[in-house]
Design an enzyme around this catalytic site. Structure first.
Site, mmCIF file in Angstrom:
data_model
loop_
_atom_site.group_PDB
_atom_site.id
_atom_site.type_symbol
_atom_site.label_atom_id
_atom_site.label_comp_id
_atom_site.label_asym_id
_atom_site.label_seq_id
_atom_site.Cartn_x
_atom_site.Cartn_y
_atom_site.Cartn_z
ATOM 1 N N LYS A 123 -17.228 33.522 -13.529
ATOM 2 C CA LYS A 123 -18.719 33.627 -14.145
ATOM 3 C C LYS A 123 -19.781 33.300 -13.037
ATOM 4 O O LYS A 123 -20.751 33.786 -13.103
ATOM 5 C CB LYS A 123 -18.735 32.734 -15.241
ATOM 6 C CG LYS A 123 -18.163 31.283 -15.144
ATOM 7 C CD LYS A 123 -16.737 31.068 -15.323
ATOM 8 C CE LYS A 123 -16.144 29.833 -14.900
ATOM 9 N NZ LYS A 123 -15.308 29.008 -15.409
ATOM 10 N N GLU A 147 -14.015 39.731 -19.051
ATOM 11 C CA GLU A 147 -13.817 39.013 -20.566
ATOM 12 C C GLU A 147 -13.522 37.557 -20.241
ATOM 13 O O GLU A 147 -14.021 36.628 -21.101
ATOM 14 C CB GLU A 147 -12.663 39.842 -21.501
ATOM 15 C CG GLU A 147 -12.683 39.241 -22.625
ATOM 16 C CD GLU A 147 -14.100 39.582 -23.507
ATOM 17 O OE1 GLU A 147 -14.181 40.739 -23.971
ATOM 18 O OE2 GLU A 147 -14.598 38.509 -23.734
ATOM 19 N N GLU A 208 -13.443 22.923 -13.963
ATOM 20 C CA GLU A 208 -13.620 23.539 -12.561
ATOM 21 C C GLU A 208 -13.103 22.833 -11.303
ATOM 22 O O GLU A 208 -12.786 21.334 -11.698
ATOM 23 C CB GLU A 208 -15.014 23.939 -12.032
ATOM 24 C CG GLU A 208 -15.638 24.816 -13.179
ATOM 25 C CD GLU A 208 -15.168 26.294 -13.564
ATOM 26 O OE1 GLU A 208 -14.962 27.041 -12.301
ATOM 27 O OE2 GLU A 208 -14.553 26.431 -14.630
ATOM 28 N N LYS A 223 -22.567 31.468 -17.815
ATOM 29 C CA LYS A 223 -21.915 31.967 -18.993
ATOM 30 C C LYS A 223 -23.111 32.489 -19.932
ATOM 31 O O LYS A 223 -23.071 33.629 -20.447
ATOM 32 C CB LYS A 223 -21.019 31.397 -19.810
ATOM 33 C CG LYS A 223 -19.653 30.983 -18.889
ATOM 34 C CD LYS A 223 -18.751 29.865 -19.628
ATOM 35 C CE LYS A 223 -17.589 29.705 -18.853
ATOM 36 N NZ LYS A 223 -16.934 28.120 -19.283
ATOM 37 N N GLY A 320 -8.524 27.010 -20.113
ATOM 38 C CA GLY A 320 -7.040 27.010 -19.985
ATOM 39 C C GLY A 320 -6.312 28.021 -19.243
ATOM 40 O O GLY A 320 -6.937 28.896 -18.835
HETATM 41 N N1 HSE Z 1 -14.329 24.908 -16.653
HETATM 42 C C1 HSE Z 1 -14.507 26.013 -17.529
HETATM 43 C C2 HSE Z 1 -14.783 25.363 -18.769
HETATM 44 C C3 HSE Z 1 -13.235 26.741 -17.694
HETATM 45 O O1 HSE Z 1 -14.405 24.137 -19.129
HETATM 46 O O2 HSE Z 1 -15.160 25.997 -19.861
HETATM 47 C C4 HSE Z 1 -13.340 28.134 -18.410
HETATM 48 O O3 HSE Z 1 -14.385 28.697 -18.143
#
Ligand code: HSE
Length: 452
Positions: A123, A147, A208, A223, A320
């Site tokens: 993203k 996606e 992350e 996002k 996940g």
């Molecule tokens: N680190 C991100 C989250 C992982 O916790 O949403 C998925 O994009």
């Protein structure tokens, strides 16, 4: 390149079986890459039936090749130099799940230049460089499918670009970061400290590599920018997203919000207001009966309001391994089916053709209106608070006294204002401070009164 009995040579990546398989090169064999391998192997037959041909992982690159070899097994050629993979003639599609931006961008652009389709869950990469990457892909006639970049297991990009294609989207409001929702839930329901909850989220593979991206709200901003780009044909306005993370959120505010009938969630919001967009990520009070307030743990929930469909709610795992792989493999199936289709028949990267993508005016946060939650520490001047606020044009709608059940020093008055802009609130609070001789709220958060 490493090869030998454990590492087949990269030239083995060619379609020796002659079954028309889609040949996949995988960059990154961590949480998402390993999940992708597992899903591709476990559901190989079903996936081949749905894709119309087999999808075969033929080559991979990773930081730790020995560890990667254990994940991938003996049939995948492992290369140490990712450039070998993105340029290899035996690869049809490159799956980028290595993360980071600078190297990932260079490799994705190189893959596109070599006529490869790209599937990515990155993203940050697309929010920062999507305009350039999509333009390069359009020029080369390849697909960039993503996606897995937003709300991993929820097919929200497909929902917005295809399922809701008949609609004008009015608003998209979501919990789009699993880590912070996990932390907030653990703090609220299990009484964990922020640090313990973050450690647990990292152990579970939700966070992350640099969890600051989660906690600061930046991951949710990436996002939200992507969702806004698809929903409104916006030109990926990442630098105009107002972003505030959860690190300044006092757990006592969760207790106070609950006393008023609300939950505090980190929301990503993109909403059309006349000819402008609201675009923001911050913790906000959500009515506890709303579906968004009930999204637990590392789950995500996205509320979409559209002119014909009305409100729809999209729920599923937000982080996940196999949960993200679900989206990555679905993208591979799309590529397998559409790779040979006429370019004009494919779904546009951002739902609209590049010529229709526009730079929206993004409302400065001070011009965005909402109700606000104000928390004041116990003070004898509070007896005059609602009167003073009323004189300043802020007609308080709801207030209550909250005493923390366990911490005696946590004793507060909380107030909900009517809907007003951030700028009006700042002026009113300056007036209150002046009139009261220094009274200021210790916490201020916005309230999102979404339709149920
Ligand atoms: N680190 C991100 C989250 C992982 O916790 O949403 C998925 O994009």
């Amino acid at each position: 390149m490493i090869h030998g009995s454990l590492f087949p040579a990269a030239s083995d990546a060619s379609d020796v079986s002659g079954d028309g398989a889609l040949r996949v090169g995988l960059m990154g064999t961590g949480v998402v890459g390993s999940g992708t391998c597992q899903v591709l192997a476990r559901n190989a037959n079903l996936i081949a039936q749905r894709a119309g041909r087999p999808i075969r992982l033929v080559m991979a690159t990773a930081r730790n090749l020995l560890k990667a070899a254990q994940v991938l097994g003996p049939d995948v050629a492992l290369v140490s130099d990712p450039l070998t993979l993105v340029r290899h003639p035996g690869i049809d599609v490159v799956v980028e799940v290595m993360g980071g931006v600078t190297l990932a961008k260079a490799l994705v652009m190189e893959a596109i230049a070599h006529g490869k389709h790209v599937v990515t869950a990155n993203k940050a990469l697309l929010a920062e460089h999507g305009t350039e990457i999509f333009a390069a892909a359009d020029a080369r006639g390849v697909m960039v499918a993503y996606e897995g970049a937003v709300a991993v297991s929820i097919p929200i990009i497909k929902a917005l670009r295809e399922g809701l294609a008949a609609n004008r989207i009015l608003e998209v409001v979501g919990i789009v970061n699993g880590t912070t929702n996990f932390i907030l839930t653990q703090m609220q329901e299990a009484g964990l400290s922020f640090e313990s909850a973050l450690r647990l989220a990292t152990e579970l593979g939700y966070a992350e590599a640099d969890p600051t991206l989660d906690v600061s709200g930046m991951d949710a901003a990436h996002k939200t920018a992507l969702l806004a780009a698809i929903a409104f044909g916006a030109d990926l306005p990442l630098d105009q997203v107002h972003v505030q993370g959860i690190s300044t959120l006092d757990p006592f505010d969760m207790v106070c919000a609950q006393a008023l009938g609300y939950r505090i969630k980190l929301l990503g919001m993109a909403r059309q207001r006349s000819d402008a967009l609201e675009l923001r990520v911050h913790p906000a009070l959500v009515p506890e009966k709303h579906l968004l307030a009930q999204v637990p743990g590392a789950m995500n929930g996205i509320w979409v309001n559209a002119d014909a469909a009305g409100p729809t709610f999209h729920y599923g795992a937000g982080a996940g391994s196999q949960t993200t792989a679900s989206a990555v493999v679905a993208d591979l199936i799309d590529v397998a089916r559409l790779a040979s289709a006429d370019f004009s028949k494919r779904v546009q990267h951002r739902s609209l053709p590049a010529s229709a993508i526009r730079s929206w005016h993004i409302l400065p946060i001070g011009q965005v209106a909402s109700r606000h939650y104000l928390r004041f520490a116990q003070d004898e001047r509070l007896a005059c608070l609602t009167g003073w606020l009323q004189d300043l044009g802020v007609d308080v709608q709801q207030w209550t006294h909250v005493q923390h059940p366990e911490v005696a020093s946590h004793d507060a008055w909380v107030v909900l204002t009517p809907s007003l802009t951030g700028d009006v609130l700042v002026d009113a609070l300056a007036g209150l401070r002046h009139r009261s001789g220094g009274l200021v709220p210790v916490a201020v958060w916005r309230v999102e009164d979404l339709d149920l």
